[in-house]
Motif scaffolding. Structure first.
Motif, short mmCIF file in Angstrom:
data_model
loop_
_atom_site.label_atom_id
_atom_site.label_comp_id
_atom_site.label_asym_id
_atom_site.label_seq_id
_atom_site.Cartn_x
_atom_site.Cartn_y
_atom_site.Cartn_z
N ILE A 208 0.87 -1.18 0.00
CA ILE A 208 0.00 0.00 0.00
C ILE A 208 0.90 1.23 0.00
O ILE A 208 1.89 1.28 0.75
N VAL A 209 0.56 2.22 -0.82
CA VAL A 209 1.23 3.51 -0.80
C VAL A 209 0.20 4.50 -0.29
O VAL A 209 -0.84 4.70 -0.91
N MET A 210 0.49 5.09 0.86
CA MET A 210 -0.43 6.05 1.46
C MET A 210 0.17 7.45 1.26
O MET A 210 1.29 7.72 1.70
N LYS A 211 -0.59 8.32 0.60
CA LYS A 211 -0.13 9.70 0.38
C LYS A 211 -0.62 10.53 1.55
O LYS A 211 -1.82 10.67 1.77
N ILE A 212 0.33 11.06 2.32
CA ILE A 212 -0.05 11.83 3.51
C ILE A 212 0.06 13.33 3.28
O ILE A 212 -0.45 14.12 4.08
N SER A 213 0.71 13.73 2.21
CA SER A 213 0.75 15.12 1.75
C SER A 213 1.17 15.07 0.29
O SER A 213 1.42 14.00 -0.24
N SER A 214 1.29 16.23 -0.35
CA SER A 214 1.66 16.21 -1.76
C SER A 214 3.08 15.70 -1.99
O SER A 214 3.41 15.29 -3.09
N GLY A 215 3.91 15.68 -0.95
CA GLY A 215 5.29 15.26 -1.13
C GLY A 215 5.77 14.17 -0.19
O GLY A 215 6.94 13.82 -0.20
N GLN A 216 4.89 13.58 0.63
CA GLN A 216 5.27 12.55 1.60
C GLN A 216 4.38 11.31 1.45
O GLN A 216 3.16 11.44 1.33
N PHE A 217 5.02 10.15 1.52
CA PHE A 217 4.30 8.89 1.35
C PHE A 217 4.74 7.89 2.40
O PHE A 217 5.87 7.92 2.87
N ILE A 218 3.82 6.99 2.75
CA ILE A 218 4.13 5.86 3.61
C ILE A 218 3.89 4.60 2.79
O ILE A 218 2.84 4.46 2.17
N ILE A 219 4.87 3.72 2.79
CA ILE A 219 4.75 2.44 2.08
C ILE A 219 4.81 1.32 3.10
O ILE A 219 5.68 1.32 3.96
N TYR A 220 3.87 0.39 3.00
CA TYR A 220 3.89 -0.78 3.87
C TYR A 220 3.31 -1.97 3.14
O TYR A 220 2.63 -1.83 2.13
N ARG A 221 3.62 -3.15 3.64
CA ARG A 221 3.13 -4.40 3.03
C ARG A 221 1.65 -4.58 3.30
O ARG A 221 1.15 -4.23 4.37
N LEU A 222 0.98 -5.17 2.34
CA LEU A 222 -0.43 -5.49 2.47
C LEU A 222 -0.52 -6.88 3.10
O LEU A 222 -0.09 -7.86 2.50
N ASN A 223 -1.02 -6.94 4.32
CA ASN A 223 -1.15 -8.22 5.04
C ASN A 223 -2.62 -8.54 5.19
O ASN A 223 -3.28 -8.05 6.09
N ILE A 224 -3.12 -9.37 4.30
CA ILE A 224 -4.52 -9.76 4.36
C ILE A 224 -4.64 -11.01 5.21
O ILE A 224 -3.89 -11.97 5.06
N GLY A 225 -5.58 -11.00 6.13
CA GLY A 225 -5.85 -12.17 6.94
C GLY A 225 -5.09 -12.21 8.26
O GLY A 225 -5.32 -13.10 9.06
N ILE A 226 -4.20 -11.28 8.48
CA ILE A 226 -3.47 -11.26 9.75
C ILE A 226 -4.19 -10.30 10.68
O ILE A 226 -4.29 -9.11 10.40
N GLU A 227 -4.67 -10.82 11.78
CA GLU A 227 -5.38 -9.98 12.74
C GLU A 227 -4.48 -9.71 13.94
O GLU A 227 -3.57 -10.46 14.24
N ASN A 228 -4.76 -8.62 14.61
CA ASN A 228 -4.03 -8.21 15.80
C ASN A 228 -2.54 -8.01 15.53
O ASN A 228 -1.70 -8.37 16.33
N THR A 229 -2.23 -7.45 14.36
CA THR A 229 -0.85 -7.15 14.03
C THR A 229 -0.39 -5.95 14.85
O THR A 229 -0.98 -4.88 14.77
N LYS A 230 0.62 -6.13 15.66
CA LYS A 230 1.11 -5.05 16.51
C LYS A 230 2.24 -4.28 15.85
O LYS A 230 2.50 -3.14 16.19
N TYR A 231 2.94 -4.91 14.94
CA TYR A 231 4.07 -4.26 14.28
C TYR A 231 4.06 -4.62 12.80
O TYR A 231 3.87 -5.78 12.44
#
Length: 96
Positions: A41-64
């Motif tokens: 997933i690429v999350m756009k938090i402003s016009s020049g900043q992004f957060i990238i993280y893995r898409l974890n489908i089916g994992i519940e209660n992920t703390k990290y």
């Protein structure tokens, strides 16, 4: 975190998604939003900043979950680097 960026670029930049991903990141009209790839997933938090993280489908209660905050131009350079490696047609210019 460089390995997460490398993993993202290798998994998500291809001939099918390149233009959509590029337009989402490059657009100054889209201030916030998300781009959902096959594995990340690429999350756009402003016009020049992004957060990238893995898409974890089916994992519940992920703390990290590994994520990286990345600047627009650096991300565009990484995407284009992969596009050149794949010899994709119609590679965009960062400064257009």
């Amino acid at each position: 975190m460089e390995e997460l960026i490398k993993e993202f670029v290798e998994a998500e930049v291809n001939s099918i998604t390149y233009c959509d991903l590029w337009n989402f990141i490059k657009s100054n009209s889209i201030i916030r939003g998300t781009f959902e790839g096959q594995q990340h997933i690429v999350m756009k938090i402003s016009s020049g900043q992004f957060i990238i993280y893995r898409l974890n489908i089916g994992i519940e209660n992920t703390k990290y979950q590994p994520a990286v905050v990345i600047a627009k131009n650096y991300l565009l350079k990484k995407i284009n680097s992969r596009a050149y490696d794949l010899k994709l047609p119609d590679i965009q210019n960062i400064f257009d």
